[in-house]
Enzyme design. Structure first.
Site, PDB file in Angstrom:
ATOM      1  N   TRP A 126       0.871  -1.186   0.000  1.00 49.33           N
ATOM      2  CA  TRP A 126       0.000   0.000   0.000  1.00 49.33           C
ATOM      3  C   TRP A 126       0.908   1.236   0.000  1.00 49.33           C
ATOM      4  CZ3 TRP A 126      -1.983   2.838   4.736  1.00 49.33           C
ATOM      5  CH2 TRP A 126      -3.021   3.712   4.409  1.00 49.33           C
ATOM      6  N   ASP A 207      -0.491  -5.692   9.242  1.00 47.00           N
ATOM      7  CA  ASP A 207      -1.527  -4.741   8.857  1.00 47.00           C
ATOM      8  C   ASP A 207      -2.769  -5.566   8.521  1.00 47.00           C
ATOM      9  OD1 ASP A 207      -3.154  -2.817   7.810  1.00 47.00           O
ATOM     10  OD2 ASP A 207      -1.693  -1.994   6.405  1.00 47.00           O
ATOM     11  N   ALA A 209      -6.378  -4.951   7.618  1.00 51.91           N
ATOM     12  CA  ALA A 209      -7.392  -3.945   7.259  1.00 51.91           C
ATOM     13  C   ALA A 209      -8.621  -4.556   6.605  1.00 51.91           C
ATOM     14  CB  ALA A 209      -6.774  -2.905   6.317  1.00 51.91           C
ATOM     15  N   LYS A 242     -13.371  -1.148   6.845  1.00 53.16           N
ATOM     16  CA  LYS A 242     -13.966  -1.947   5.780  1.00 53.16           C
ATOM     17  C   LYS A 242     -14.957  -2.965   6.323  1.00 53.16           C
ATOM     18  CE  LYS A 242     -10.493  -0.166   3.262  1.00 53.16           C
ATOM     19  NZ  LYS A 242      -9.414   0.700   3.705  1.00 53.16           N
TER      20      LYS A 242
HETATM   21  C1  LMR Z   1      -7.023   1.865  -0.468  1.00 53.41           C
HETATM   22  O1  LMR Z   1      -5.942   1.267  -0.544  1.00 53.41           O
HETATM   23  O2  LMR Z   1      -7.655   2.233  -1.469  1.00 53.41           O
HETATM   24  C2  LMR Z   1      -7.636   2.115   0.885  1.00 53.41           C
HETATM   25  O3  LMR Z   1      -6.820   1.603   1.880  1.00 53.41           O
HETATM   26  C3  LMR Z   1      -7.972   3.544   1.081  1.00 53.41           C
HETATM   27  C4  LMR Z   1      -6.773   4.431   1.267  1.00 53.41           C
HETATM   28  O4  LMR Z   1      -6.783   5.174   2.247  1.00 53.41           O
HETATM   29  O5  LMR Z   1      -5.855   4.401   0.453  1.00 53.41           O
END
Ligand code: LMR
Length: 392
Positions: A126, A207, A209, A242
């Site tokens: 991410w 992590d 999420a 989520k």
């Molecule tokens: C994403 O990866 O789209 C989500 O985790 C939202 C974000 O804050 O980036």
């Protein structure tokens, strides 16, 4: 003073959100930011959340401060949901503004406790992981993760890279539903990764999420539970955005598992970090989660709706894999059906991603990550045809 500021690079995902909003085309398709949408394109307030909000409005008599680490009942309920019961003596935890808040607080704790630690990130990860680490000045190392050729895990590359982990380093792992690729380790691969990291004397930072979006609420916590049982110290950044659909309430929890003898010390440091950064964490979302997890009927209804959400995404995955097979006349995209969670990385070039956006109004992140939940039965064939077209 302000003239000394330099412009910050835009966050790729949030920039795409704004571009989509400003696009006037009626048939545009948003496969960008990771937000669940139903078949009508709505991100619904979950039934149990609505019911808990109604109840809370009736019974809440004060809005005075909670503890610096949030309400301990929230930490206990969410920790039990993630790790199962029986670990209280090892757990220090602090409520945070969302999963990102938990990541940030956890990484600040790493910086305080282990000044020389390098933090290992999957490549890719991410984008905000690296961004926060850079901002905090923590050294980053990459480990290979994704095999773009197969859409699966580059397990040999991963193991080779993690052999360079040093004692005291921190290895950031996606507990389930890897963001951005959608490719998850299987149980055997998790065991091998855990064995290697443990042998190196590194600390896992998980992590989490998307618990409940992959194979189910308990199955998605399986790797995290295995790591919690095996390692003396573990950090976990959990998000309720989520799986409870409470994105804007900013509800997260940082869990630090360690030696019971140091529980009070660690808890004190987590509270200190909250005080420095924002004092008391947000409470509304955390209170809803606590109510839902603590009430048999609300919990059952929430779990049922979460399962509907998960199965909707699985159905979309299967139909997209099939539609891509037909449209491209190849098995190249079969991995979409194997991936888990909201995301899959399709393996298109940035130029192809740009063409899809400009000519078809299909928005995906520049690395060709799509949000599966942005699709519906009508748009699956539209996406498949457009992908076939840009592939030529
Ligand atoms: C994403 O990866 O789209 C989500 O985790 C939202 C974000 O804050 O980036």
């Amino acid at each position: 003073m302000f003239d000394a500021l330099t412009a910050q690079p835009p966050d790729t995902i949030l920039k795409l959100m704004a571009m989509f909003r400003d696009d006037a085309r009626a048939d545009k398709i948003d496969l960008g930011v990771g937000v669940y949408k139903d078949a009508t394109g709505l991100t619904p307030v979950m039934r149990a959340v609505k019911a808990a909000e109604r109840r809370l409005w009736e019974v809440e008599t004060t809005k005075t401060y909670t503890g610096l680490a949030g309400d301990p009942a929230f930490a206990a309920a969410l920790t039990t949901m993630i790790l199962g019961p029986g670990l209280d003596a090892r757990v220090a935890a602090a409520a945070t503004p969302g999963g990102t808040g938990a990541l940030r607080q956890g990484l600040e704790l790493v910086r305080m406790a282990a000044a020389g630690a390098r933090v290992w990130l999957s490549n890719p990860s991410w984008p905000n992981h690296a961004s926060i680490l850079q901002y905090l000045g923590l050294p980053i190392r990459d480990y290979r993760y994704f095999d773009a050729g197969t859409g699966g895990i580059d397990f040999d590359g991963l193991i080779t890279d993690l052999r360079s982990v040093k004692t005291g380093d921190v290895v950031l792992l996606h507990g389930c539903c890897h963001n951005p690729t959608g490719a998850d380790l299987d149980a055997g691969q998790w065991a091998a990764v855990a064995e290697l990291i443990a042998a190196k004397g590194a600390v896992p930072f998980i992590d989490l999420a998307y618990q409940g979006f992959g194979d189910g609420l308990d199955a998605d916590a399986g790797a995290t539970r295995m790591i919690a049982a095996r390692f003396p110290e573990v950090l976990i950044a959990a998000s309720c955005s989520k799986n409870f659909g409470i994105y804007r309430e900013r509800t997260g929890l940082l869990i630090a598992l360690g030696d019971p003898a140091r529980k009070i010390l660690v808890q004190g440091n987590l509270s200190f970090l909250n005080r420095q950064n924002y004092s008391f964490p947000p409470d509304h979302g955390a209170r809803l989660v606590t109510m839902i997890l603590g009430d048999e009927a609300l919990r059952a209804d929430w779990m049922a709706e979460l399962e509907e959400v998960r199965l909707n995404m699985m159905t979309l995955r299967l139909s997209l894999a099939e539609a891509l097979r037909l449209a491209t006349n190849t098995t190249r995209f079969d991995f979409v059906a194997q991936h888990r969670g909201m995301f899959s990385r399709l393996g298109l070039t940035e130029a192809q991603v740009n063409t899809l956006r400009e000519t078809c109004g299909i928005y995906m992140v520049g690395d060709s990550r799509i949000n599966i939940a942005g699709l519906n039965a009508a748009t699956v064939p539209v996406l498949a045809a457009a992908v076939a077209k840009v592939l030529g």
